[in-house]
Scaffold this active site. Structure first.
Site, PDB file in Angstrom:
ATOM      1  N   HIS A 347       0.832  -1.218   0.000  1.00 46.93           N
ATOM      2  CA  HIS A 347       0.000   0.000   0.000  1.00 46.93           C
ATOM      3  C   HIS A 347       0.858   1.255   0.000  1.00 46.93           C
ATOM      4  CE1 HIS A 347      -0.075   1.246   4.390  1.00 46.93           C
ATOM      5  NE2 HIS A 347       0.229  -0.013   4.587  1.00 46.93           N
ATOM      6  N   ASP A 357       5.924   2.403   7.480  1.00 48.83           N
ATOM      7  CA  ASP A 357       4.620   1.888   7.062  1.00 48.83           C
ATOM      8  C   ASP A 357       3.869   2.929   6.252  1.00 48.83           C
ATOM      9  OD1 ASP A 357       2.199   0.602   6.845  1.00 48.83           O
ATOM     10  OD2 ASP A 357       1.656   0.800   8.946  1.00 48.83           O
ATOM     11  N   GLU A 394      -5.290   1.574   2.474  1.00 48.91           N
ATOM     12  CA  GLU A 394      -5.126   0.342   3.265  1.00 48.91           C
ATOM     13  C   GLU A 394      -5.355   0.639   4.732  1.00 48.91           C
ATOM     14  OE1 GLU A 394      -2.909  -2.577   5.817  1.00 48.91           O
ATOM     15  OE2 GLU A 394      -2.705  -0.422   5.692  1.00 48.91           O
ATOM     16  N   GLU A 395      -4.818   1.795   5.170  1.00 48.85           N
ATOM     17  CA  GLU A 395      -4.848   2.113   6.598  1.00 48.85           C
ATOM     18  C   GLU A 395      -6.270   2.228   7.141  1.00 48.85           C
ATOM     19  OE1 GLU A 395      -2.491   1.708   8.377  1.00 48.85           O
ATOM     20  OE2 GLU A 395      -0.591   2.347   7.490  1.00 48.85           O
ATOM     21  N   ASP A 423       3.591  -5.249   3.281  1.00 49.57           N
ATOM     22  CA  ASP A 423       2.900  -4.091   3.842  1.00 49.57           C
ATOM     23  C   ASP A 423       3.918  -2.994   4.052  1.00 49.57           C
ATOM     24  OD1 ASP A 423       2.110  -2.309   6.123  1.00 49.57           O
ATOM     25  OD2 ASP A 423       0.208  -3.312   5.717  1.00 49.57           O
ATOM     26  N   HIS A 507       2.629   4.369  13.226  1.00 54.97           N
ATOM     27  CA  HIS A 507       1.443   5.211  12.993  1.00 54.97           C
ATOM     28  C   HIS A 507       1.492   6.564  13.705  1.00 54.97           C
ATOM     29  CE1 HIS A 507      -1.523   1.856  11.509  1.00 54.97           C
ATOM     30  NE2 HIS A 507      -0.430   1.928  10.790  1.00 54.97           N
TER      31      HIS A 507
HETATM   32 ZN   LIG Z   1       0.819  -0.749   6.477  1.00 52.21          ZN
END
Ligand SMILES: [Zn+2]
Length: 706
Positions: A347, A357, A394-395, A423, A507
């Site tokens: 993603h 990420d 995606e998140e 990912d 995140h």
């Molecule tokens: Zn991710």
């Protein structure tokens, strides 16, 4: 004298020799793909820097810009590319507030809910583009009540509270992140009667060993003001279009009420908060002292469970918008079997800068594309088609990949050999792999050919296996990344790999290029190794005449799962005989197809077959490809029809945990709670369902009719 016929034969033979010597074998290209001459740490680092210059949340201008960057990199490497766009429901924070009211005369605290920019932060100029901390798809509303501490917010934590007589009904609960999916934390709180949820980052889990006082940018740990943003949606894909695509030209859509009735979106408001704010709230909670394993690190106050006397006044309002998202799809068409697909996916959307990420994965994806571009210049073409997918949203809940899979479901079901997800590619040293078992051997073989980026004297495999006889292979089915729709919804063999160790800034706004180049992968050599393994697995699946899928490992996993069940159910009058029988069938079928393949390889008869009887090889490959599909069931798991895989799917109460036989597991949990004859009959029913699916898979592997 030679007859003219013989001369023709000699010429043809020479021509053939020339063709064979002029076209290197596939193994040459595989070695070239992983050779240092084709790898490029500097260009991966440049890709990562470019992709993470700004926060690139789904459906923002920055993420659209990143999509074009990915698309043009594909195109520049002779990979035909296009955007696959969808109109989906996304949520953004409109307003948030949180006040802690203490018993008078102590003053109240209104929290700023801001992550702090540190001195010298090179991203300070774009910090205002970072989305305010929130939970995607959280319920808008206000909640006010005494605050109770519930540890990690698991079902067992509420059981503990119950046992000591603590009722959180009407309370706001404070849970810490770390053990279960945040959507389940909110759902468990709702089930316990809470009216609002706060989830904080405890220093004990994200702040460094032994309560170290250093954090990013001085160390890898989460700063005190850092907040883990994320979704609290328990489903997959656009919640307003369950099971069908959110096509851009318009489609059927559920109303907010209908979405809420389905039970995947939360029904009480929640907010993610920082370690500092969490600790301040904990100081206001009185009552019983929590158990030792519920406490924080040595600098933390004593944690008590409450509820109260501290009162939380919480308000959250979401902006809910139908937004345009963009998947980038790149197609490198197969020369001989263009209708068989090997898919690589990652993603692109990030909560903030997303250096780990997902952008480390995006940078690795672009590296794979560039190396395949170079192979093409050397004259290579894949036998089967290789498809690159760079997903959006995606998140929020695997939205981009799920909508695309739902739109292309039947095509994918009949054509995809395997889906290979990354990912994110890197957060530190140490190779990790998660796969459906028929891919185990292939992944292991790839790691035997790639040098460990953290130990030049050995391969990734040697470091991974350590002193064991077999490396630790994780399983998919947790429903937490873009492999979910492929594997769980359609039944496509799937894998996810990364180099990972600790990722405390997960995140938060501190997941940026500085963190990656100081702590995650200073030399970018872990990125290079990830791209090598990912691409090599894809190349072998795309190039080899007989698909390198081996079901021995699947039989082993099923057997192990069944034996575990046997001990769980030892006190019940439940029969596991049908399940063990079906696994025996699968074992025999696996041996049969393995013998057939060995025979073809020993005689090198694939060359002959491919020329004279191409359907014969296609038939064997189809059996290998389709056996996984047989493990799905049209009706899906009980009460969760989208989840069709009967072996790998998330457990009901924790999306992060992947379970073998999720349907049986859910039925057992239910029966243990109700303990009625009917509920135990349902366990037996689920065992029969799995047995039938495993029998179907063995029939597919055998390839004959009954
Ligand atoms: Zn991710």
């Amino acid at each position: 004298m030679l007859s003219s016929k013989m001369i023709m034969i000699v010429i043809a033979a020479i021509a053939l020799c020339f063709i064979f010597t002029a076209t290197p074998p596939k193994s040459y290209y595989h070695s070239l793909f992983i050779s240092p001459s084709l790898s490029n740490n500097a260009s991966i680092s440049r890709h990562l820097y470019t992709l993470t210059r700004r926060p690139h949340l789904a459906a923002t201008e920055a993420n659209a810009e990143a999509a074009l960057y990915v698309l043009s990199t594909f195109s520049n490497n002779q990979i035909k590319s296009h955007l696959a766009e969808y109109a989906v429901l996304l949520t953004y924070p409109d307003s948030r507030s949180m006040t802690l009211i203490r018993p008078s005369p102590e003053p109240s605290t209104t929290f700023s809910l801001r992550q702090e920019v540190y001195e010298g932060d090179p991203y300070a100029d774009v910090a205002d583009q970072v989305v305010p901390t929130f939970h995607a798809y959280a319920k808008s509303g206000t909640a006010k009540g005494p605050v109770a501490y519930v540890n990690y917010g698991r079902v067992e934590d509420y059981t503990t509270l119950n046992e000591i007589g603590i009722n959180v009904s009407g309370a706001i609960v404070l849970a810490r992140y770390g053990k279960i999916f945040r959507g389940d934390i909110v759902e468990n709180a709702y089930n316990a009667g809470a009216t609002g949820v706060l989830i904080y980052t405890d220093r004990k889990d994200y702040g460094g060993a032994g309560g170290d006082t250093k954090w990013f940018p001085d160390d890898r740990w989460m700063p005190p003001s850092g907040v883990q943003v994320g979704t609290v949606y328990n489903g997959a894909g656009d919640p307003t279009t369950p099971g069908w695509p959110s096509t851009i030209e318009g489609c059927e859509r559920l109303s907010r009420d209908e979405v809420e009735k389905r039970g995947d979106v939360p029904l009480i408001p929640s907010l993610p908060i920082s370690g500092t704010d969490g600790e301040e709230i904990l100081r206001s909670i009185g009552g019983m002292v929590a158990n030792n394993d519920w406490q924080g690190d040595k600098y933390a106050p004593v944690y008590r469970v409450g509820p109260g006397p501290g009162i939380i006044d919480l308000s959250y309002k979401a902006k809910e918008v139908i937004s345009k998202i963009q998947n980038v799809i790149g197609i490198l068409e197969g020369a001989e079997e263009p209708d068989r697909y090997v898919i690589l996916g990652n993603h692109r959307d990030a909560w903030t800068f997303g250096a780990v990420d997902p952008s480390s994965g995006t940078a690795a994806l672009l590296e794979v594309a560039e190396r395949l571009g170079k192979l093409q210049k050397e004259g290579w073409k894949p036998r089967r088609s290789i498809i690159f997918c760079n997903w959006d949203a995606e998140e929020y809940g695997l939205v981009g990949s799920t909508e695309w899979v739902e739109e292309n479901r039947e095509m994918l079901a009949s054509k995809v050999v395997a889906y290979l997800n990354v990912d994110y590619a890197v957060d530190g040293p140490g190779f990790k792999a998660y796969a459906t078992p028929q891919l185990d051997q292939l992944i292991i073989e790839a790691t035997k050919r790639v040098q460990d980026p953290d130990n030049s004297s050995q391969t990734v495999y040697q470091s991974w296996v350590k002193n064991m006889t077999y490396p630790e292979m994780g399983r998919l089915g947790d429903g937490q990344s873009d492999d979910a729709a492929f594997l769980i919804h359609v039944g496509i063999p799937a894998a996810d790999i990364c180099f990972a160790n600790r990722y405390p800034v997960y995140h938060s706004m501190y997941d940026d290029f500085v963190w990656m180049s100081n702590f995650g992968d200073p030399m970018f050599s872990r990125h290079v190794a990830a791209a090598s393994i990912w691409g090599l697995v894809a190349l072998r699946l795309a190039n080899e005449e007989i698909l390198p899928l081996n079901y021995d490992s699947y039989v082993y996993e099923l057997q192990k799962g069944a034996e575990d069940l046997d001990s769980t159910l030892s006190n019940q009058s439940i029969s596991l005989i049908p399940l063990f029988k079906s696994i025996e069938n699968m074992k025999r079928a696996t041996k049969q197809i393995n013998d057939e393949i060995k025979d073809i390889k020993d005689k090198k008869s694939w060359v002959f077959m491919w020329k004279k009887q191409p359907w014969k090889l296609r038939e064997i490959n189809d059996r290998l490809m389709m056996a996984e599909r047989a493990l799905t069931d049209k009706e899906g798991l009980s009460g969760r029809p989208w989840y069709k895989h009967l072996i790998y799917a998330p457990s009901k109460h924790n999306n992060y945990g992947s379970k073998c036989f999720p349907g049986i597991d859910d039925a057992i949990q239910n029966a243990e709670r109700l303990n009625t004859e009917d509920s135990w009959n349902l366990v037996q029913h689920e065992i029969w369902r799995v047995s039938r699916a495993v029998t179907q898979a063995s029939l597919v592997l055998r390839g004959g009719l009954t």
